[in-house]
Design an enzyme around this catalytic site. Sequence first.
Site, PDB file in Angstrom:
ATOM      1  N   LYS A 197      67.640  18.436 103.727  1.00 34.23           N
ATOM      2  CA  LYS A 197      66.428  19.262 103.731  1.00 34.23           C
ATOM      3  C   LYS A 197      66.764  20.688 103.293  1.00 34.23           C
ATOM      4  O   LYS A 197      66.112  21.262 102.438  1.00 34.23           O
ATOM      5  CB  LYS A 197      65.823  19.256 105.132  1.00 34.23           C
ATOM      6  N   GLU A 343      69.180  17.035 120.406  1.00 33.95           N
ATOM      7  CA  GLU A 343      68.970  18.190 119.532  1.00 33.95           C
ATOM      8  C   GLU A 343      67.575  18.794 119.783  1.00 33.95           C
ATOM      9  O   GLU A 343      67.378  20.003 119.644  1.00 33.95           O
ATOM     10  CB  GLU A 343      69.126  17.791 118.047  1.00 33.95           C
ATOM     11  N   LYS A 489      79.197  26.037 112.919  1.00 39.87           N
ATOM     12  CA  LYS A 489      79.335  26.055 111.453  1.00 39.87           C
ATOM     13  C   LYS A 489      79.970  27.381 111.005  1.00 39.87           C
ATOM     14  O   LYS A 489      80.834  27.402 110.133  1.00 39.87           O
ATOM     15  CB  LYS A 489      77.955  25.914 110.778  1.00 39.87           C
TER      16      LYS A 489
HETATM   17  O1  F6P Z   1      73.228  20.942 111.843  1.00 35.62           O
HETATM   18  C1  F6P Z   1      72.120  20.301 112.378  1.00 35.62           C
HETATM   19  C2  F6P Z   1      71.200  19.844 111.311  1.00 35.62           C
HETATM   20  O2  F6P Z   1      70.505  20.938 110.815  1.00 35.62           O
HETATM   21  C3  F6P Z   1      70.255  18.773 111.807  1.00 35.62           C
HETATM   22  O3  F6P Z   1      69.179  19.302 112.469  1.00 35.62           O
HETATM   23  C4  F6P Z   1      69.916  18.069 110.556  1.00 35.62           C
HETATM   24  O4  F6P Z   1      69.396  16.792 110.796  1.00 35.62           O
HETATM   25  C5  F6P Z   1      71.260  18.031 109.863  1.00 35.62           C
HETATM   26  O5  F6P Z   1      71.879  19.243 110.230  1.00 35.62           O
HETATM   27  C6  F6P Z   1      71.199  17.907 108.371  1.00 35.62           C
HETATM   28  O6  F6P Z   1      70.503  18.972 107.802  1.00 35.62           O
HETATM   29  P1  F6P Z   1      70.083  18.939 106.272  1.00 35.62           P
HETATM   30  O7  F6P Z   1      69.123  17.816 106.095  1.00 35.62           O
HETATM   31  O8  F6P Z   1      69.454  20.270 106.004  1.00 35.62           O
HETATM   32  O9  F6P Z   1      71.331  18.740 105.474  1.00 35.62           O
END
Ligand code: F6P
Length: 523
Positions: A197, A343, A489
């Site tokens: 996302k 989460e 992170k």
């Molecule tokens: O680090 C947590 C998170 O943001 C989750 O909420 C999400 O599902 C995962 O990482 C992957 O995020 P993205 O789809 O933005 O790569």
Amino acid sequence: MSQDFLELLRKYNIKPVKNSLAEHLREPDRFESFSAKTGDLLLDFSRTGMDQQVLKQLLAMAEDRGLKHARNRLFAGENVNFTENRPAMHMAMRSDDVLAGLGTKTATLVSDTRQRMLEFASAFAAGHLPGQPGQAVRHIIHIGIGGSVLGPRLLIEALGEGDSPQVHFLSSVDAHLRTSLLASLDPAGTAVIVATKSFTTGETLLHARRVMDWMEQALGREVAQQRLFAVSGNQEAVDAFGALRENTLYLPDWVGGRYSIWSAVSLASAAVMGADGFSELLRGAAEMDRHFQTAPLAENLPVLMALTDIWHRNVCKYPAQVVIPYDYRLRSLPAYLQQLVMESNGKSVDSQGRRIEYSTSPVLFGEPGTDAQHSLFQMFHQGTDIVPLSFIGVIRPDHGDKEAHAALLANMLAQATALATGTAGLGDQETTDVHRQMQGQRPSVIVLLDSLTPFALGQLLALYEHKVFVEGVIWDINSYDQFGVELGKVVAKAIQPALESDSTGVAENFGLDGILDYIRSKD
Ligand code: F6P
């Protein structure tokens, strides 16, 4: 939401009940009073310590907490994700009524994306790239992590009947799986889906770069690009990475990662399940939305399930919860629910910005039965902590081995019974050896699906989503942000240079010198 949750628990005088679970189970009409059904799902919460009075009080508390108003706000697209000022409208991905409420422009964008996703999926299912029947697709590498992989993997394991195309998942940044996978695949028969996302997730982007290097080396940049599909809400980053716009599927920012199973993130799953199967999944979830919106609270499965959890967490003070699917096809359901529950509701600040003094998300874990019986269950029966269980069973299997299926369901019901009644439930045969005694009083709920269809799975997953929402409302927390995952992170970025070279620096502040020196000494 001014009333403190602890005040409400006191106001409604919600306290542990004296009767044992064995006594509860002997009450006439216990099952009728402590079960609820909708569509293809049944929730049996008769093996919990709640009595009629407690249930009534919990329902009254939920009403007092403004649950109905909060539910209306959720479905009206208000900013229930109040720390990020946006709605949580994943329901719009599966229900046209909810989607229509978002306005014509957004509704058109979402339904066009769904249409394109199903067209892509159908092309993959037919063994080729979308619009290019001559370009074979026998394998799909799906790259994503967290909500961008857990749902797709669950769907394929649960509902992917065929094995064409074969889908391979890359998530953790560990390169072992990727290197062996790439060594076994032919780039000319492979499509790559990068699902993220944010399009900023380190693990996903590292895999994506490596996989695309592998493909480009074999096929050249232009052909490799045609085999790359992106699912993301960050068009700029997708462009910068080099995915073609015509191969990009849009993910709205009001769909959280752990709520994105209904979106184009499930492209690979839809290719294996078929477009009809995926549409049925959406229909099942939309049906649960309708149930959640319209059923009285006392018959409302997400509400009853949430109140049972609140009872266990805040009244009985149990710190953990376990989910045991008695169906191998649902083996990844615990992993999926871990993210959804922990989460979403692993938070400790309320909507007013105050640190809260009550417990929120329990630790959730699980693995499928009957395997789990031979590893985890000793502790559940005789450990010093009580861990409430959720058993998930499927009444009608998709195989013909009646004996095996009877054994599977018998094991599930036996565990629920034995945990509740303990060895005392054996009556005359009860042992006097204290080491062999089980005290019972270990609660569980059972969720039964008529069969494991896309419709029933859609209902089940939406049931859990709404249960999480109800708990968030009662705890007065934001179930839709996840700032807690960010710090790690940032720290990892600071540490990585010290592992790639002998450089020291920021990592020194973390008290890691000793362990870093040790690791380097093994190079
Ligand atoms: O680090 C947590 C998170 O943001 C989750 O909420 C999400 O599902 C995962 O990482 C992957 O995020 P993205 O789809 O933005 O790569």
